[in-house]
Each structure stands twice: as C-alpha cells, then as structure tokens.
Design an enzyme around this catalytic site. Structure first.
Site, short mmCIF file in Angstrom:
data_model
loop_
_atom_site.label_atom_id
_atom_site.label_comp_id
_atom_site.label_asym_id
_atom_site.label_seq_id
_atom_site.Cartn_x
_atom_site.Cartn_y
_atom_site.Cartn_z
N PRO A 150 -64.09 -50.04 6.23
CA PRO A 150 -65.17 -49.66 7.15
C PRO A 150 -66.53 -49.95 6.54
CG PRO A 150 -63.81 -47.75 6.52
CD PRO A 150 -63.28 -48.90 5.79
N PRO A 151 -67.55 -50.07 7.37
CA PRO A 151 -68.88 -50.41 6.86
C PRO A 151 -69.41 -49.35 5.89
CG PRO A 151 -68.95 -49.88 9.21
CD PRO A 151 -67.53 -49.97 8.83
N GLY A 152 -70.17 -49.82 4.92
CA GLY A 152 -70.84 -48.88 4.00
C GLY A 152 -69.97 -48.34 2.90
N LYS A 169 -68.09 -52.82 0.02
CA LYS A 169 -67.48 -54.14 -0.09
C LYS A 169 -68.45 -55.14 -0.72
CE LYS A 169 -66.68 -54.35 4.30
NZ LYS A 169 -67.14 -53.02 4.74
N HIS A 174 -71.09 -18.55 22.07
CA HIS A 174 -70.27 -19.76 22.08
C HIS A 174 -69.87 -20.16 20.66
CE1 HIS A 174 -69.33 -23.89 23.74
NE2 HIS A 174 -69.46 -24.16 22.45
N GLU A 175 -70.86 -20.23 19.80
CA GLU A 175 -70.57 -20.69 18.43
C GLU A 175 -69.68 -19.69 17.69
OE1 GLU A 175 -71.03 -23.62 17.56
OE2 GLU A 175 -72.34 -24.17 19.22
P1 ADP Z 1 -70.23 -52.69 2.93
O1 ADP Z 1 -68.84 -52.22 2.67
O2 ADP Z 1 -70.62 -52.43 4.36
O3 ADP Z 1 -70.51 -54.06 2.47
P2 ADP Z 1 -72.14 -52.04 0.92
O4 ADP Z 1 -71.43 -52.61 -0.24
O5 ADP Z 1 -73.24 -52.85 1.47
O6 ADP Z 1 -71.13 -51.68 2.09
O7 ADP Z 1 -72.63 -50.58 0.55
C1 ADP Z 1 -73.86 -50.08 0.95
C2 ADP Z 1 -74.43 -49.20 -0.12
O8 ADP Z 1 -73.70 -47.99 -0.23
C3 ADP Z 1 -74.36 -49.82 -1.49
O9 ADP Z 1 -75.49 -50.57 -1.74
C4 ADP Z 1 -74.26 -48.64 -2.43
O10 ADP Z 1 -75.52 -48.19 -2.78
C5 ADP Z 1 -73.60 -47.59 -1.57
N1 ADP Z 1 -72.17 -47.49 -1.93
C6 ADP Z 1 -71.13 -47.76 -1.13
N2 ADP Z 1 -69.96 -47.54 -1.76
C7 ADP Z 1 -70.27 -47.14 -3.01
C8 ADP Z 1 -69.49 -46.76 -4.15
N3 ADP Z 1 -68.16 -46.76 -4.14
N4 ADP Z 1 -70.15 -46.41 -5.27
C9 ADP Z 1 -71.50 -46.39 -5.30
N5 ADP Z 1 -72.28 -46.73 -4.27
C10 ADP Z 1 -71.69 -47.10 -3.13
ZN ZN Z 2 -68.84 -25.73 21.26
#
Ligand code: ADP
Ligand code: ZN
Ligand code: MG
Length: 613
Positions: A206-208, A211, A427-428
């Site tokens: 997944p993104p972030g 990778k 509710h909460e």
């Molecule tokens: P993607 O998987 O979408 O390519 P990125 O490699 O661009 O994600 O990660 C975005 C940012 O999140 C990185 O620049 C880093 O700072 C942070 N990050 C993500 N995973 C890690 C990790 N395992 N350890 C440290 N920082 C991380």
């Molecule tokens: Zn609720």
C-alpha cells in the site's frame, strides 16, 4: 533529495556568443565603414573652399562629398543624388577645377552589404528569440525538444544517501534486499558458480509503506548509481514517446552498470495488455513491451537490477511477473505495532522529545497507519508544539495530533445546541458502554464530543494487538457496539437522529460480508457474488452477480436476521445499564472528552464511594 537531471543540457553559451558576434560585426560594418570624424557642412561651403583653392582632396561617395582641407581638416557635404560633382562645380572656373583631385568611389558594393545585413539582423534576432523561448520551455521541464529522452534522474553521488537504517521494520523485505545488495557488490561470487543474478525486483504494498524508501536504501547500501523514473513519466505528452524513453533509460543504465533502475508506480505502464480501449496498440502497451524487451536483452553478466514499485499488483500484466523479469516480489505491508514503534523512533531522531513520550503507546494507538502517516503525525505534533511555544514535543501533543490526522482538525467554531450535545453524548456513550460490556470488542480508549471534520463526536476503541483474523463472534459484538449509539438515542429520547447513519452503513456492510464473503451465516460457506478486482474499462468492471434472485432474497433475509439479533442484544445491555449510561453521559457533557482511565473509573467497585465524596 538533490537530483541531477541527466538529459538537461545547458544551452551552449557558444550559441549566444555567435549571435552577439554577428550583430556586432553588422553594426561595425554599418557604422564603421564611414570615415569617422568629419564635420558636416553645406554645399556652398564646399563650393567656396574650391573657389579659394583650400582643398587638398575630394572623395565622392554616393551622395556625400568628403573633402580634406589644406590644413588637414576633414569635412563633408551632401548633394542631391541626381547632381553629379561636375554639376556642382560648374560655376567654378575650369583651371581651379583642374587642380582638384577628385576621387569617385563606387558605393554600390558596400551599400549592398549594408542592405543585406539590415535585412538580416531582424531575422536573426527573431530566430534567436524563438530558439531562446524553446530552450526556456524545455528547461521548465516540458522537454519540448527532448521528448524521447528518458528523463530518468540519477541520484547524485554526494547527495544524502538512504540506508537500511532509515527504514524501520519491514524485516523480511530488508532481508531479501540485502541479498540484492550483495549481488550488486559481489556479482562474481554468484556468477562464478553459475547462479543468475535476478533482473527484476517488484516491491508491492500500500502507498506510504516505504517502497520508494527501500529502493533508495538498496542503492545507498550497494553504493551504485540509482536511476529513478516514475511509470507515469513514460506516458507523457506525446504518443510513441514511452518506448523510446525506455530505450534511452536502459542505454544510460548500461553505460553506468552496475546500477539500479527504479521504476516507481509501474502500474501506470504495466497494466494488463489488451485491456485498453485502443485495441492492441495503445501507448502503454508499447512502453510495456519495450520494458520487457530491454529486460530480456540484458546479457547474462550485465549487472543492472530493475526495481519497480506498485500498490496495484493485481492489475499488472502477467508477462511482467514471469521468471526472468520481475521474478522477485517483495511485499512491503502496513506496519504492525512493533514496527510502528520502530518507525516512530526513526522519525523522532533529532526532534526534541519530552521525557513523558511513550512511543510504544503511540504505536498502539495508531493501527492502520502507514510509515508516511506516522511521519506526518510526528510532523503535526512538532508543529503543534511550536504553535504552543513549547520547547519539547510532549505525549499529549502527539496524541492530539493522532486525532487530527485521523479525523481532521477540531472544529471549535461549530456550535451545537444543548440538545444536540446531549444527543451526541448519549450516542457516544452508548457505543462505549456496549463495547465495554462485550468481550470481543476492542477496549475503549477515549470518548469525545468535540467536533472533528464531519463527525460530531467519536469513540475510540483500540485493539490490544494487531489482528489478522476475525471470528464470527468478534463481528457479532462489533455490530452491537456499532448499533449502541443508535439504540442509546432511541432509549433516552424515544426517537433516532441522522447522526447514526454512518454507523448503520458500516453495520450493514459487515453483516453483508458475513453472509456473502465469510460464510458466517446459515447459507453456508459459499461466496455470493464475485469480488471485482479492478474498475477499468474493458475488464470486469462490474460486480458480477452469480446467484439467483431467490438467493438474493435469502441473503437479504439473513443480513436482516444478523442485524436484528445484534439489535436485541444491544438493547438488552443498554437497558440493564441505563443508570451508568446517564452517569457517564453527564460526565462527558461536562468534560467533553473522557480518557480510558476516566471511563474505567465508572466500573470500579470503589466508584460509589468516590462519587459521594
Ligand atoms: P511508498 O511505499 O508509497 O513508495 P515511500 O517510500 O515514499 O512510500 O514512503 C514515504 C515516507 O514515509 C518515507 O519517505 C519515509 O519517511 C516514511 N516511511 C515509510 N515507511 C517507513 C519505514 N518503514 N521506516 C521509516 N520511514 C518510513
Ligand atoms: Zn456513532
Ligand atoms: Mg512511492
């Protein structure tokens, strides 16, 4: 990170020098050919000078009569172009005229050059201007003149390198990649015993989740050049560019081997072929074909490793995944509790942390956060700290930022009427109370009636540990807790509000999945309806319904049963605990947020005593 554009050649200064030289030469010829300082006089002065025999020499150039006096002074007079010098001197006696030395120079030649140059200069200027514009446009990166170049960026040697130390968690991924680093560093070790060096590594996740970061770290560890291009950059602006960019990229890579070519977001070009609207020949396919060809074309000992990243492995063309191409697949997944804590540690390096910060606790509160989310969270916390003029980032600041990142900033300006506040609070607390009473619900972490984003209030429950499997009883309890808000409103006020619609939507989804996907109903362990993989024209873009109308009715019936069972249980719990519901709600209305500790106090045996105090 500092990158150097490989393709961007500075427009040569020689070119501009050339233009300047031409213009200067022209100006020189134009003005320089005229005898420099000569005083202009009128024709009569010239005629008088001839009469008085003061003249040494005369030169006629076109319409100008240049003459030098005995004393050496240079002057000129202008005549009408029809008059010849003889006409002008006709009034002068013959013997005086004879003494004059008259030289008539042919002005035609030089004036022809002047004419040509005069016509040429504007043209040259315009051409120069256009070339200048083109270069300008090209520099500002739309690459009008070099669209066939790959545009891959080479990470500069001396720029800050990422290493595996920058990547927290992702242990398995790192182990696999350490192998790749070794291939790059000691290829002989492998090739000498006949092993083939892998050509492609595909990072999936997944993104972030790191990778791109991992790919960079591999290059940093192996200390080799790193060519970085994004899949979407191949397919840009002009049709037919993708393939030539790929060729160019690999040509560059071969020159720099050993090296890493990193294609980010490869799904932009690597989608299944034949899925597009344009038949079998659309742009993406040609680009993809070229990548495949290039990867096959490496000689056995070419030490180039192609890394690619995607978060949509399901849409990739199978040809990309066959052995000899991206045969190594590495999953980089959402971090678990321990990994989250590690990532938090990496990103708090160099930030002034307060002593009270418990990163493990923060890690526990952030299930589902990716590495990028965590980085963002810490940044928000730091900003908050600066805003409050504090010197160190405190635990409270980080916790406050979690809520902000998850649900948007607090909306203090949203004013709720007293009645609305009361409804929200009941509710909460309804959610929280039910979650607390049922064994399979996650522990209540916090209850709040501060508006955030779209929500008027929120109840946080946080799992003790990350879960990967969910049991039927877990879902059943979860449904009760979701209905808790709705039912609390009904019990207290006798009617329900729109505030519960999101809860009901989630409950219905869970119930439907229990029936159609998880085999958790009396309809048995059968999947109803094929899950759609991808929404893309030409490829199963509809959820296909593979059951009869009769079955559809049964599914609906089953879902209804599940929900109404949960409804009954929830109503039971709340009716038995009406007193607690009111008590906790009163407290929440007063404080606006209740922490886990404050919430649990209501259930402690000693509580009665405390209350009377
Ligand atoms: P993607 O998987 O979408 O390519 P990125 O490699 O661009 O994600 O990660 C975005 C940012 O999140 C990185 O620049 C880093 O700072 C942070 N990050 C993500 N995973 C890690 C990790 N395992 N350890 C440290 N920082 C991380
Ligand atoms: Zn609720
Ligand atoms: Mg990325």
């Amino acid at each position: 990170m500092a990158h150097k554009k490989m393709t961007e050649k500075k427009p040569s200064n020689l070119f501009y020098l050339g233009i300047a030289a031409i213009v200067l030469t022209a100006l020189y010829i134009f003005f320089g050919t005229q005898e420099a300082p000569a005083e202009k006089v009128n024709l009569t002065t010239f005629q008088d000078a001839v009469k008085n025999e003061q003249i040494k020499s005369v030169e006629v150039k076109g319409n100008k009569i240049f003459f030098t006096l005995e004393k050496g002074e240079k002057k000129f007079a202008i005549k009408e172009s029809d008059d010849t010098i003889t006409d002008i001197l006709s009034s002068i006696p013959q013997e005086k005229r004879d003494k004059l030395e008259i030289e008539i120079t042919d002005t035609e030649g030089s004036s022809m050059w002047i004419n040509i140059l005069a016509n040429l200069i504007p043209v040259l200027l315009i051409v120069g201007f256009f070339i200048f514009l083109f270069r300008q446009a090209q520099n500002s990166n739309n690459q009008a003149l070099s669209f066939g170049k790959s545009g891959a960026r080479l990470q500069e040697k001396d720029s800050k390198k990422n290493t595996f130390a920058d990547v927290a968690g992702a242990k398995e991924a790192k182990e696999e990649l350490i192998e790749i680093v070794d291939f790059l560093k000691n290829p002989l070790k492998y090739t000498s015993i006949g092993a083939k060096i892998p050509k492609g590594v595909l990072l999936i996740g997944p993104p972030g989740c790191g990778k791109t970061l991992l790919a960079r770290a591999v290059a940093g560890e192996a200390d080799v050049p790193f060519f970085n291009i994004s899949g979407s950059e191949f397919v840009e602006m002009f049709v037919g560019v993708g393939a030539s960019r790929v060729r160019d990229l690999f040509k560059k890579a071969k020159r720099n081997a050993p090296c890493i070519v990193f294609i980010d977001e490869i799904d932009a070009v690597g989608r299944q072929r034949g899925a597009g609207l344009g038949g079998g020949h659309d742009e993406r396919e040609q680009t993809l074909n070229q990548i495949l060809t290039e990867m096959d074309g490496f000689e056995k000992d070419t030490n180039i490793i192609v890394m690619a990243a995607t978060n949509r492995p399901d849409v990739l063309d199978p040809a990309l995944l066959r052995p000899g191409r991206f045969d190594r697949r590495i999953v980089v997944d959402i971090p678990d509790i321990a990994e989250r804590t590690e990532i938090l540690k990496v990103h708090t390096r160099g930030k002034p942390l307060d002593k009270n910060v418990d990163l493990t606790n923060i890690g526990r509160q952030t299930p589902g956060f990716s590495g990028a989310d965590l980085e963002n969270l810490l940044n928000e916390a730091t900003i908050l700290t600066a805003k409050k003029n504090q010197k160190t980032v405190t635990h409270e600041n980080i916790e406050q930022s979690i809520e902000k990142v998850m649900m948007g900033p607090e909306r203090k300006s949203r004013v709720l009427s007293k009645k609305e506040k009361e409804i929200t609070a009941f509710h909460e607390v309804g959610h929280a109370l039910v979650a607390h009473k049922l064994p399979n619900c996650d522990p209540v972490h916090k209850i709040s009636i501060v508006s955030r984003g779209m929500a008027l209030g929120a109840t946080w429950t946080i799992p003790e540990e990350d879960k990967h499997l969910y049991s039927k009883s877990k879902f059943e309890d979860e449904l009760c807790s979701l209905l808790g808000g709705h039912i609390a409103e009904k019990l207290i006020f006798g009617e329900v509000t729109t505030g519960a619609s999101n809860d009901l939507e989630r409950a219905s989804k869970i119930a439907r999945k229990m029936v159609t996907e998880y085999g958790m109903s009396t309809l048995g362990p059968i999947i109803y309806g094929e899950r759609s993989h991808e929404i893309f024209l030409g490829r199963d873009f509809m959820h296909s319904k593979n059951y009869s109308e009769e079955m559809a009715a049964k599914i609906d019936q089953e879902i209804k049963t599940i929900i109404s069972t949960a409804y009954g249980r929830t109503e039971d719990i709340l009716k038995k605990n009406l007193e607690k519901l009111r008590e906790i709600t009163q407290s929440l209305l007063k404080k606006e947020t209740l922490s886990r500790k404050e919430f649990l106090e209501f259930f402690e045996k000693t509580h009665g005593a405390k209350r009377s105090a």
